[in-house]
Design a protein around this motif. Sequence first.
Motif, PDB file in Angstrom:
ATOM      1  N   TYR A   1      -3.269   3.228  -0.359  1.00 49.38           N
ATOM      2  CA  TYR A   1      -2.167   3.069  -1.301  1.00 49.38           C
ATOM      3  C   TYR A   1      -2.641   3.496  -2.680  1.00 49.38           C
ATOM      4  O   TYR A   1      -3.839   3.731  -2.892  1.00 49.38           O
ATOM      5  CB  TYR A   1      -1.670   1.620  -1.327  1.00 49.38           C
ATOM      6  N   GLU A   2      -1.728   3.581  -3.618  1.00 48.32           N
ATOM      7  CA  GLU A   2      -2.082   4.073  -4.951  1.00 48.32           C
ATOM      8  C   GLU A   2      -3.115   3.179  -5.636  1.00 48.32           C
ATOM      9  O   GLU A   2      -4.051   3.678  -6.273  1.00 48.32           O
ATOM     10  CB  GLU A   2      -0.829   4.158  -5.827  1.00 48.32           C
ATOM     11  N   ARG A   3      -2.997   1.854  -5.484  1.00 45.10           N
ATOM     12  CA  ARG A   3      -3.842   0.942  -6.255  1.00 45.10           C
ATOM     13  C   ARG A   3      -4.906   0.233  -5.404  1.00 45.10           C
ATOM     14  O   ARG A   3      -5.774  -0.428  -5.944  1.00 45.10           O
ATOM     15  CB  ARG A   3      -2.977  -0.106  -6.961  1.00 45.10           C
ATOM     16  N   TYR A   4      -4.822   0.375  -4.108  1.00 46.12           N
ATOM     17  CA  TYR A   4      -5.816  -0.267  -3.248  1.00 46.12           C
ATOM     18  C   TYR A   4      -5.865   0.411  -1.886  1.00 46.12           C
ATOM     19  O   TYR A   4      -4.983   1.187  -1.516  1.00 46.12           O
ATOM     20  CB  TYR A   4      -5.524  -1.772  -3.093  1.00 46.12           C
ATOM     21  N   ARG A   5      -6.918   0.092  -1.142  1.00 41.84           N
ATOM     22  CA  ARG A   5      -7.129   0.626   0.204  1.00 41.84           C
ATOM     23  C   ARG A   5      -7.485  -0.539   1.114  1.00 41.84           C
ATOM     24  O   ARG A   5      -8.380  -1.319   0.799  1.00 41.84           O
ATOM     25  CB  ARG A   5      -8.250   1.668   0.185  1.00 41.84           C
ATOM     26  N   VAL A   6      -6.768  -0.682   2.228  1.00 40.07           N
ATOM     27  CA  VAL A   6      -6.957  -1.811   3.129  1.00 40.07           C
ATOM     28  C   VAL A   6      -7.650  -1.342   4.405  1.00 40.07           C
ATOM     29  O   VAL A   6      -7.111  -0.526   5.159  1.00 40.07           O
ATOM     30  CB  VAL A   6      -5.607  -2.473   3.489  1.00 40.07           C
ATOM     31  N   TYR A   7      -8.857  -1.872   4.649  1.00 41.24           N
ATOM     32  CA  TYR A   7      -9.641  -1.513   5.825  1.00 41.24           C
ATOM     33  C   TYR A   7      -9.413  -2.533   6.944  1.00 41.24           C
ATOM     34  O   TYR A   7      -9.348  -3.740   6.695  1.00 41.24           O
ATOM     35  CB  TYR A   7     -11.131  -1.496   5.492  1.00 41.24           C
ATOM     36  N   SER A   8      -9.319  -2.037   8.163  1.00 42.99           N
ATOM     37  CA  SER A   8      -9.220  -2.912   9.334  1.00 42.99           C
ATOM     38  C   SER A   8      -9.970  -2.262  10.493  1.00 42.99           C
ATOM     39  O   SER A   8     -10.353  -1.092  10.423  1.00 42.99           O
ATOM     40  CB  SER A   8      -7.755  -3.154   9.717  1.00 42.99           C
ATOM     41  N   TYR A   9     -10.191  -3.026  11.545  1.00 44.85           N
ATOM     42  CA  TYR A   9     -10.877  -2.500  12.725  1.00 44.85           C
ATOM     43  C   TYR A   9     -10.045  -2.844  13.964  1.00 44.85           C
ATOM     44  O   TYR A   9      -8.872  -3.225  13.847  1.00 44.85           O
ATOM     45  CB  TYR A   9     -12.307  -3.054  12.817  1.00 44.85           C
ATOM     46  N   GLN A  10     -10.623  -2.710  15.155  1.00 39.74           N
ATOM     47  CA  GLN A  10      -9.891  -2.857  16.397  1.00 39.74           C
ATOM     48  C   GLN A  10      -9.069  -4.156  16.401  1.00 39.74           C
ATOM     49  O   GLN A  10      -9.594  -5.239  16.179  1.00 39.74           O
ATOM     50  CB  GLN A  10     -10.857  -2.876  17.589  1.00 39.74           C
ATOM     51  N   GLY A  11      -7.776  -4.030  16.654  1.00 39.02           N
ATOM     52  CA  GLY A  11      -6.905  -5.195  16.760  1.00 39.02           C
ATOM     53  C   GLY A  11      -6.405  -5.734  15.433  1.00 39.02           C
ATOM     54  O   GLY A  11      -5.717  -6.759  15.405  1.00 39.02           O
ATOM     55  N   GLY A  12      -6.714  -5.049  14.328  1.00 39.89           N
ATOM     56  CA  GLY A  12      -6.367  -5.602  13.022  1.00 39.89           C
ATOM     57  C   GLY A  12      -5.329  -4.836  12.243  1.00 39.89           C
ATOM     58  O   GLY A  12      -5.060  -5.161  11.077  1.00 39.89           O
ATOM     59  N   ILE A  13      -4.698  -3.846  12.834  1.00 39.35           N
ATOM     60  CA  ILE A  13      -3.772  -3.005  12.074  1.00 39.35           C
ATOM     61  C   ILE A  13      -2.558  -3.791  11.573  1.00 39.35           C
ATOM     62  O   ILE A  13      -2.129  -3.624  10.426  1.00 39.35           O
ATOM     63  CB  ILE A  13      -3.325  -1.772  12.901  1.00 39.35           C
ATOM     64  N   GLU A  14      -1.984  -4.658  12.407  1.00 38.56           N
ATOM     65  CA  GLU A  14      -0.812  -5.428  11.974  1.00 38.56           C
ATOM     66  C   GLU A  14      -1.194  -6.406  10.864  1.00 38.56           C
ATOM     67  O   GLU A  14      -0.433  -6.626   9.919  1.00 38.56           O
ATOM     68  CB  GLU A  14      -0.189  -6.183  13.160  1.00 38.56           C
TER      69      GLU A  14
END
Length: 242
Positions: free
Chosen positions: A23-36
């Motif tokens: 996103y413009e102001r942040y970046r959200v990291y996730s791994y297997q099973g964490g997209i939602e």
Amino acid sequence: GHQMDFGKNRLQYKDFIWTYLDYERYRVYSYQGGIELSKYVSVSFTKQLAMLEKRLDYQYDDKINILVYNNQNDFKQSNLGLSSEEQTNIGGVTRIIGDKISLFFNGSLTELDQQIRATLAELMITKILYGGNAREVVRNSALLNIPVWFSQGLVKYLSEGWTSYNDNILYDDIKNDHFSSFNKLSGRQAEQTGHALWYYISSTFGDAVIPNLLYMTRVSRNPDNAFIYTLGVTLPNIIFDQ
């Protein structure tokens, strides 16, 4: 990638394959099973960021990296920030390193929202007090000594508000005469008494004085002077009035 601290390690029982939502102001990291879960964090983060920027009268300009763990067990396997954990720990759970924050889901979206508020509050308070670039941070860290009750108490107030449960804690603090040695308190006790003081300040003088107190603390390099300049009363008088 992120900077990792070496020399200390936690056991890692599984591999984490990270992806991110940008996103413009942040970046959200996730791994297997964490997209939602990361999608929920994205929506909540936008809301909490806008709220705290308004309350603190401050625009956070740097892009924030958010690592979202599916549960606390996975979170405990992370080596990110291990060497500085004690200095950047929020309530014993959330880790903040520079513009990187780590969150975990424990089954409660309400508590996840609170984690987000707490990490954002600490990021913004640190930036207001110590500045944005590395040189400013080093210089101001040497000149500005912020008590735990001041910084962590404010983080706790901004992230949790005030409830009847906090009333009971405050009653115990008064009963045990914790306020008489306010600046000597440490750890959770300092957080709790600082939380009570910030609630009192906000209730008595209004939320608008909080950014003024932070600014004057940075300028005067002394929280006691900031209270006199901003509120016209000394810190001991405020504690006594409670």
